[in-house]
Enzyme design. Structure first.
Site, PDB file in Angstrom:
ATOM      1  N   ASP A   1      -8.533   2.863  -4.086  1.00 22.48           N
ATOM      2  CA  ASP A   1      -8.037   3.386  -2.803  1.00 22.48           C
ATOM      3  C   ASP A   1      -8.054   4.907  -2.722  1.00 22.48           C
ATOM      4  O   ASP A   1      -7.709   5.603  -3.679  1.00 22.48           O
ATOM      5  CB  ASP A   1      -6.618   2.898  -2.509  1.00 22.48           C
ATOM      6  CG  ASP A   1      -6.154   3.402  -1.155  1.00 22.48           C
ATOM      7  OD1 ASP A   1      -6.960   3.376  -0.217  1.00 22.48           O
ATOM      8  OD2 ASP A   1      -5.008   3.871  -1.040  1.00 22.48           O
TER       9      ASP A   1
ATOM     10  N   HIS B   1     -10.580   0.071   0.110  1.00 19.19           N
ATOM     11  CA  HIS B   1     -10.558   1.173   1.073  1.00 19.19           C
ATOM     12  C   HIS B   1     -11.983   1.253   1.626  1.00 19.19           C
ATOM     13  O   HIS B   1     -12.889   1.703   0.925  1.00 19.19           O
ATOM     14  CB  HIS B   1     -10.150   2.461   0.344  1.00 19.19           C
ATOM     15  CG  HIS B   1     -10.332   3.720   1.133  1.00 19.19           C
ATOM     16  ND1 HIS B   1      -9.276   4.432   1.642  1.00 19.19           N
ATOM     17  CD2 HIS B   1     -11.454   4.388   1.505  1.00 19.19           C
ATOM     18  CE1 HIS B   1      -9.735   5.504   2.283  1.00 19.19           C
ATOM     19  NE2 HIS B   1     -11.058   5.500   2.211  1.00 19.19           N
TER      20      HIS B   1
ATOM     21  N   HIS C   1       0.833  -1.214   0.000  1.00 18.87           N
ATOM     22  CA  HIS C   1       0.000   0.000   0.000  1.00 18.87           C
ATOM     23  C   HIS C   1       0.864   1.259   0.000  1.00 18.87           C
ATOM     24  O   HIS C   1       1.203   1.800   1.046  1.00 18.87           O
ATOM     25  CB  HIS C   1      -0.903  -0.021   1.241  1.00 18.87           C
ATOM     26  CG  HIS C   1      -2.043   0.941   1.143  1.00 18.87           C
ATOM     27  ND1 HIS C   1      -3.274   0.701   1.704  1.00 18.87           N
ATOM     28  CD2 HIS C   1      -2.146   2.151   0.544  1.00 18.87           C
ATOM     29  CE1 HIS C   1      -4.079   1.724   1.458  1.00 18.87           C
ATOM     30  NE2 HIS C   1      -3.416   2.616   0.766  1.00 18.87           N
TER      31      HIS C   1
ATOM     32  N   GLY D   1      -3.326  11.848   5.249  1.00 22.47           N
ATOM     33  CA  GLY D   1      -2.209  11.002   4.840  1.00 22.47           C
ATOM     34  C   GLY D   1      -0.909  11.309   5.533  1.00 22.47           C
ATOM     35  O   GLY D   1      -0.630  12.458   5.876  1.00 22.47           O
TER      36      GLY D   1
ATOM     37  N   ASP E   1       0.643   2.477   3.838  1.00 22.25           N
ATOM     38  CA  ASP E   1      -0.216   3.558   3.331  1.00 22.25           C
ATOM     39  C   ASP E   1       0.596   4.856   3.236  1.00 22.25           C
ATOM     40  O   ASP E   1       0.114   5.938   3.587  1.00 22.25           O
ATOM     41  CB  ASP E   1      -1.468   3.742   4.195  1.00 22.25           C
ATOM     42  CG  ASP E   1      -2.518   4.618   3.509  1.00 22.25           C
ATOM     43  OD1 ASP E   1      -2.303   5.015   2.340  1.00 22.25           O
ATOM     44  OD2 ASP E   1      -3.547   4.923   4.145  1.00 22.25           O
TER      45      ASP E   1
ATOM     46  N   HIS F   1      -5.930  -1.031   5.387  1.00 23.91           N
ATOM     47  CA  HIS F   1      -5.827  -0.242   6.633  1.00 23.91           C
ATOM     48  C   HIS F   1      -7.014  -0.353   7.589  1.00 23.91           C
ATOM     49  O   HIS F   1      -7.717   0.620   7.843  1.00 23.91           O
ATOM     50  CB  HIS F   1      -5.539   1.232   6.311  1.00 23.91           C
ATOM     51  CG  HIS F   1      -6.321   1.841   5.167  1.00 23.91           C
ATOM     52  ND1 HIS F   1      -7.683   1.745   5.039  1.00 23.91           N
ATOM     53  CD2 HIS F   1      -5.903   2.577   4.107  1.00 23.91           C
ATOM     54  CE1 HIS F   1      -8.071   2.396   3.955  1.00 23.91           C
ATOM     55  NE2 HIS F   1      -7.010   2.895   3.377  1.00 23.91           N
TER      56      HIS F   1
END
Ligand code: ZN
EC number: 3.5.2.3
Length: 425
Positions: free
Chosen positions: A153, A180, A61, A325, A306, A233
């Site tokens: 995602d 996601h 990811h 993020g 991620d 996640h």
């Protein structure tokens, strides 16, 4: 002779065959070699004593931001960051500009990765056109162009009927869906986990339900269609419970968790630091404990970063306006060790299994093994090396780490891809 290495005296950990012993590992012509078959004098000796020699880490990811946002990250900078983090392969998310929903974009990414990538890059393709959740992307041509999985995602198809059709196609094409999980009518406008801290801080809450609704919907759809579902996640206790129950029933579902969800909770947002703003948001302590339990009992199969770089100026705004993020490639190994090995939830071989062997297996990628003849994708980890996280020193262009200033232990000191040294500390 060049390309002939003897990694001497390390703890060789290969979860693919349960190997865990002190010894020498040999690399010749890009592959793990059988020492008996080659003369010894020509090897370049690399001292690995006190270190762990393991299959290279694989991150399922990663946002490399190319094409479209080279100011945030490029394939070159992102893969150099990956090599420094001990990774030999990354799976690239398709929320680029343009989105990776057409074969020519996949071709561009693969070409670029071949020219400029320090590690292997496996592209994914969108589930829906433009990641808009309205029309199917051309899944068959994306597979032909070389994607390893499908995902929207960053977004999530809200229409259950469309998702059913996507799963039917993905099952037919034999590729997994990386989901996601976010029901946006429930999460809508939320910037942090809905709970005690969102009330205290006066920030719009994002209920756990938003994730759990999609996890449960997709488990039912995977069961119906036979598609392989991988939940990205996971962040809530309820999601862990849903995946655990589904696995017991034999549904083809797997799951990942990020290091930041294992190490941090929503209380970290007390200073409104936007480097703690991510999607899904950090959960409560009860959520964190459930995620650790999920890793321990195998409900959660693997850890993925991620990695989501942003420019500093984008993060230096009010909390509500900052993008979601955080970066993670260069801290994932040590933060995972801090959360799991230091606490004795996993030992080093089990952690390496979740960072390498399992991700390789889930997407059917090369790597995750040190058996003779396999490509020499490997990492040498000094498990005792103490270091302080300094985002300014990252090879990634992103500085948005929630772990700045953390004192960590354990670091990749050498990374090799197909027998070529791509990182050395
Ligand atoms: Zn996501």
């Amino acid at each position: 002779m060049s390309g002939f290495y003897r990694l001497a005296g390390g703890r060789i950990v290969d979860p693919s065959c349960g190997r865990d012993e002190i010894g020498d590992l040999f690399v010749a012509a890009g592959r793990i070699a059988d020492p008996a078959s080659l003369p010894q004098e020509s090897w370049e000796r690399i001292d690995a004593s006190g270190c762990i020699v393991a299959p290279g880490l694989i991150d399922l990811h990663v946002h490399l931001r190319e094409p479209g946002d080279p100011q945030k990250e490029t394939i070159a900078s992102g893969t150099r960051a990956a090599a420094a983090g001990g990774f030999t392969a990354v799976v690239a998310m398709p929320n680029t500009r343009p989105p990776a929903d057409q074969p020519n974009t996949i071709g561009w990414i693969r070409e670029r990765a071949k020219e400029q990538g320090a590690v292997r890059v496996y592209p994914t393709g969108c589930l829906s056109e433009g990641r808009k959740g309205e029309k199917l992307a051309p899944l068959g041509s994306l597979r032909a162009a070389g994607v390893v999985a499908f995902t929207d995602d960053g977004g999530c198809i809200q229409d259950a009927g469309l998702m059913r059709r996507v799963m039917e196609y993905a099952a037919m094409l034999g590729l997994p869906i990386l989901e996601h999980c976010e029901e946006t009518s429930v999460s809508g406008g939320g910037t942090m986990h809905e709970g005690y801290w969102s009330t205290v801080l006066g920030l719009r809450g994002w209920p756990s339900l938003a994730e759990e609704l999609i996890v449960s919907r997709d488990i039912l759809l995977a069961e119906l269609t036979g598609a392989r579902l991988h939940c990205q996640h996971l962040s809530t206790a309820g999601s862990v419970r849903l995946v655990r129950e589904a696995k017991r029933r034999g549904v083809a579902v797997s799951a990942e968790v990020t290091p930041h969800h294992l190490a941090l909770t929503d209380g970290a947002l007390v200073d409104y630091d936007t480097n703690f703003k991510m999607n899904p948001p950090l959960g409560s302590e009860a959520d964190r404990e459930a995620l650790l339990e999920g890793i321990a009992d195998g409900t959660i199969d693997l850890i993925a970063s991620d990695h989501a770089p942003h420019c500093s100026f984008e993060k230096e705004v009010e909390f509500d306006r900052a993008p979601f993020g955080v970066v993670g490639l260069e801290t994932m190994l040590a933060v995972s060790a801090d959360a799991l090995v230091k606490t004795k939830i996993l030992d080093w071989p089990a952690l390496i299994q979740r960072l390498s062997t399992v991700p390789a297996r889930i997407l059917g990628l090369p790597g995750g093994t040190l058996t003779a003849g396999a490509p020499a994708d490997l990492v040498v980890i000094d498990p005792n090396l103490e270091w302080i996280v300094d985002p300014q020193a990252f090879l990634s262009r992103g500085r948005n780490s929630p772990f700045a200033g953390w004192e960590l232990r354990g670091r990749a000191i050498l990374t090799m891809v197909e027998g070529k040294i791509v990182w050395r500390l």
